[in-house]
Enzyme design. Structure first.
Site, PDB file in Angstrom:
ATOM      1  N   CYS A 111       0.848  -1.200   0.000  1.00 50.64           N
ATOM      2  CA  CYS A 111       0.000   0.000   0.000  1.00 50.64           C
ATOM      3  C   CYS A 111       0.881   1.247   0.000  1.00 50.64           C
ATOM      4  O   CYS A 111       1.542   1.534   0.999  1.00 50.64           O
ATOM      5  CB  CYS A 111      -0.913   0.008   1.210  1.00 50.64           C
ATOM      6  SG  CYS A 111      -1.864   1.534   1.287  1.00 50.64           S
ATOM      7  N   CYS A 162      -1.878   7.616   5.078  1.00 49.82           N
ATOM      8  CA  CYS A 162      -3.297   7.424   5.373  1.00 49.82           C
ATOM      9  C   CYS A 162      -3.487   7.107   6.851  1.00 49.82           C
ATOM     10  O   CYS A 162      -4.309   7.724   7.531  1.00 49.82           O
ATOM     11  CB  CYS A 162      -3.853   6.306   4.497  1.00 49.82           C
ATOM     12  SG  CYS A 162      -5.418   5.628   5.042  1.00 49.82           S
ATOM     13  N   CYS A 203      -4.832   1.821   8.163  1.00 44.67           N
ATOM     14  CA  CYS A 203      -4.527   0.413   8.460  1.00 44.67           C
ATOM     15  C   CYS A 203      -3.241   0.354   9.275  1.00 44.67           C
ATOM     16  O   CYS A 203      -2.167   0.137   8.742  1.00 44.67           O
ATOM     17  CB  CYS A 203      -4.334  -0.376   7.171  1.00 44.67           C
ATOM     18  SG  CYS A 203      -5.810  -0.476   6.180  1.00 44.67           S
ATOM     19  N   GLN A 247     -23.144  -1.351   9.970  1.00 47.25           N
ATOM     20  CA  GLN A 247     -21.832  -1.973  10.178  1.00 47.25           C
ATOM     21  C   GLN A 247     -21.099  -2.069   8.847  1.00 47.25           C
ATOM     22  O   GLN A 247     -21.699  -2.411   7.830  1.00 47.25           O
ATOM     23  CB  GLN A 247     -22.002  -3.372  10.791  1.00 47.25           C
ATOM     24  CG  GLN A 247     -22.699  -3.376  12.138  1.00 47.25           C
ATOM     25  CD  GLN A 247     -21.793  -2.925  13.283  1.00 47.25           C
ATOM     26  OE1 GLN A 247     -20.610  -2.660  13.103  1.00 47.25           O
ATOM     27  NE2 GLN A 247     -22.368  -2.820  14.467  1.00 47.25           N
ATOM     28  N   TYR A 283     -29.033   1.873  21.357  1.00 46.78           N
ATOM     29  CA  TYR A 283     -28.084   2.341  20.327  1.00 46.78           C
ATOM     30  C   TYR A 283     -28.314   1.483  19.079  1.00 46.78           C
ATOM     31  O   TYR A 283     -27.389   0.901  18.516  1.00 46.78           O
ATOM     32  CB  TYR A 283     -26.631   2.221  20.790  1.00 46.78           C
ATOM     33  CG  TYR A 283     -26.332   2.828  22.141  1.00 46.78           C
ATOM     34  CD1 TYR A 283     -25.920   4.160  22.236  1.00 46.78           C
ATOM     35  CD2 TYR A 283     -26.434   2.075  23.323  1.00 46.78           C
ATOM     36  CE1 TYR A 283     -25.617   4.725  23.476  1.00 46.78           C
ATOM     37  CE2 TYR A 283     -26.146   2.628  24.559  1.00 46.78           C
ATOM     38  CZ  TYR A 283     -25.731   3.948  24.635  1.00 46.78           C
ATOM     39  OH  TYR A 283     -25.426   4.502  25.863  1.00 46.78           O
ATOM     40  N   GLU A 323     -32.631   4.928  19.565  1.00 47.99           N
ATOM     41  CA  GLU A 323     -31.512   5.429  18.762  1.00 47.99           C
ATOM     42  C   GLU A 323     -31.659   6.949  18.650  1.00 47.99           C
ATOM     43  O   GLU A 323     -32.755   7.475  18.566  1.00 47.99           O
ATOM     44  CB  GLU A 323     -31.595   4.742  17.376  1.00 47.99           C
ATOM     45  CG  GLU A 323     -30.878   5.431  16.239  1.00 47.99           C
ATOM     46  CD  GLU A 323     -29.359   5.478  16.384  1.00 47.99           C
ATOM     47  OE1 GLU A 323     -28.758   4.459  16.754  1.00 47.99           O
ATOM     48  OE2 GLU A 323     -28.788   6.565  16.141  1.00 47.99           O
ATOM     49  N   ASP A 376     -25.155  -1.376  22.292  1.00 51.73           N
ATOM     50  CA  ASP A 376     -24.126  -1.305  21.236  1.00 51.73           C
ATOM     51  C   ASP A 376     -23.725   0.152  21.039  1.00 51.73           C
ATOM     52  O   ASP A 376     -23.964   0.736  19.982  1.00 51.73           O
ATOM     53  CB  ASP A 376     -24.727  -1.908  19.947  1.00 51.73           C
ATOM     54  CG  ASP A 376     -23.709  -2.031  18.833  1.00 51.73           C
ATOM     55  OD1 ASP A 376     -22.512  -1.773  19.075  1.00 51.73           O
ATOM     56  OD2 ASP A 376     -24.117  -2.383  17.712  1.00 51.73           O
ATOM     57  N   CYS A 389     -17.285  -1.548  20.292  1.00 53.61           N
ATOM     58  CA  CYS A 389     -16.241  -1.374  19.277  1.00 53.61           C
ATOM     59  C   CYS A 389     -14.993  -0.757  19.906  1.00 53.61           C
ATOM     60  O   CYS A 389     -14.094  -0.326  19.207  1.00 53.61           O
ATOM     61  CB  CYS A 389     -16.755  -0.529  18.116  1.00 53.61           C
ATOM     62  SG  CYS A 389     -17.428   1.045  18.619  1.00 53.61           S
TER      63      CYS A 389
END
Ligand code: SAH
Length: 395
Positions: free
Chosen positions: A12, A18, A21, A219, A248, A270, A318, A345
């Site tokens: 990459c 960036c 990643c 997602q 959520y 939500e 969530d 997350c």
């Protein structure tokens, strides 16, 4: 031996610039080990952390792709990502984790701009036209949404532009113009116009159909989302007739899947109005009548429900990366459902919230399952089952 730095630059070219990643320079198996260790370090004190579930093919999994646009001093149009921590854009034509079709569409739009005399938006002067592009693709349906985010509402030769892009990509099912004339880091503005198609796409997850609008959360890795949701459903272990709260809830995915799998009654909450609208449509599209969605702050809503007589049996939560808040957690404890399935997350805020729950209630953490939703990045998703100590024999 290969120098790892040169190797990753070959994989990459914008790896450093960036910054998206963070782990691309490591073999995938190594990435999984690091994520597992992180979860163990943060969550190990609550219970055993099950082995992380990785992806079989951890590339091109992102179903939502964004690109920023600008014109350099020589008049060349660049599309790509903001260099981490700056306002400069690094040109990106294809990305290892993004959907390849979405990347192709972005390049095609960029190439079309000059022939339509369309300019790019300049953040400093506030002048110019195209600011960002957002592409969302339903992997199961192959429906594609193209959102053109513009600095001004006026879109010269809009019909011909849309025709030209559809000619190259007949698989695009809807085109939306979103207007964002503000000095802001947010990609999408308030107002939008549907230029072609229905203004939304649909996707299928765990056998349910979902409508996704430009602004609703969905997602970004549908393959792993099914793994995540199936784990959450296993933990909920629905027997029928339970009252389930999906907090959520976004466009209602978890609650709708729970309702399909036999929950007696589902309530979703939500904050984002567009997502709530999608959630209501989604419930109807999946022929579910035992489900209601509310637009509210989850903490406020929980406080109200905690005071009601009929209390939920299972709460799914969530929250975004910031985790939940004390108001929510206090109400959850007061409500005291049999089970809480926490989908997170961010293991840091998850650990913080679990600590608060553990110290202020009789809930115990029964299961901890990390799922790799974001290969090559440092992010990790986790599903946690909590239940009240007294109800041990129910599990
Ligand atoms: N459960 C959904 C969405 C999870 S993302 C899914 O799996 O797709 C987190 C969601 O929380 C987002 O939709 C966001 O809009 C919503 N949100 C953020 N803060 C909130 C709050 N204070 N109250 C209610 N919802 C909130």
């Amino acid at each position: 031996m290969n120098n790892p730095k040169t190797t990753v630059n070959k994989i990459c070219p914008v790896f450093k610039k960036c910054g998206g990643c963070q782990m691309l320079n490591l073999p995938y198996s190594e990435q999984l080990k690091i994520k597992q260790k992180k979860c163990e370090r943060l969550l190990g004190k609550f219970n055993k952390v099950l082995p992380i579930i990785g992806m079989e093919n951890p590339y091109h999994y992102r179903n939502k792709v964004q690109a920023a646009f600008y014109t350099d001093r020589r008049g060349k149009i660049i599309s790509g990502v903001y260099q981490s921590g700056t306002h400069r854009i690094a040109g990106v034509d294809s990305c290892l984790i993004e959907d390849s079709k979405a990347d192709e569409i972005i390049v095609a739009v960029r190439k079309l701009l000059p022939s339509f005399k369309l300019t790019t938006y300049n953040e400093d002067s506030g002048k110019g036209f195209l600011r960002h592009i957002l592409v969302k693709r339903g992997f199961a349906t192959n429906q594609i949404m193209l959102v053109l985010v513009t600095g001004t509402p006026v879109f010269p030769s809009k019909n011909n532009f849309v025709k030209a892009i559809l000619k190259q990509f007949p698989e695009i099912t809807t085109v939306v113009q979103n207007i964002n004339g503000y000095r802001t880091n947010l990609v999408l503005g308030e107002n939008q116009k549907v230029l072609y198609g229905r203004g939304y796409i649909e996707d299928i997850l765990c056998g349910c159909r979902f409508r996704i609008s430009p602004k609703s959360f969905y997602q970004i890795n549908p393959v792993q989302t099914e793994v995540l949701y199936n784990t959450a459903m296993d933990y909920a272990d629905l027997r029928g007739n339970e009252t389930v709260l999906d907090t959520y809830c976004g466009i209602g995915t978890i609650g709708i899947i729970a309702a399909k799998r036999g929950a007696g009654r589902v309530i979703g909450v939500e904050l984002n109005g567009d997502a709530v609208r999608d959630a209501k449509v989604n419930a109807a599209a999946n022929n579910l009548k035992n489900i209601r969605f509310y637009k509210a702050d989850a903490g406020e809503f929980m406080a109200e429900v905690a005071d009601e007589e009929s209390k939920p049996d299972i709460v799914f939560m969530d929250p975004p990366r910031a985790g939940s808040d004390i108001k929510f957690l206090d109400s959850l404890i007061k409500m005291s459902p049999q089970k809480v399935v926490y989908i997170s997350c961010n293991p840091e805020t998850l650990a913080r919230d679990l600590e608060y729950i553990a110290q202020n209630s009789e809930y115990v953490v029964k299961k901890i399952q990390p799922v790799d939703m974001f290969p090559h990045t440092s992010h990790v998703e986790t599903v946690v089952l909590l239940s009240r100590e007294k109800t041990d024999n129910n599990i």
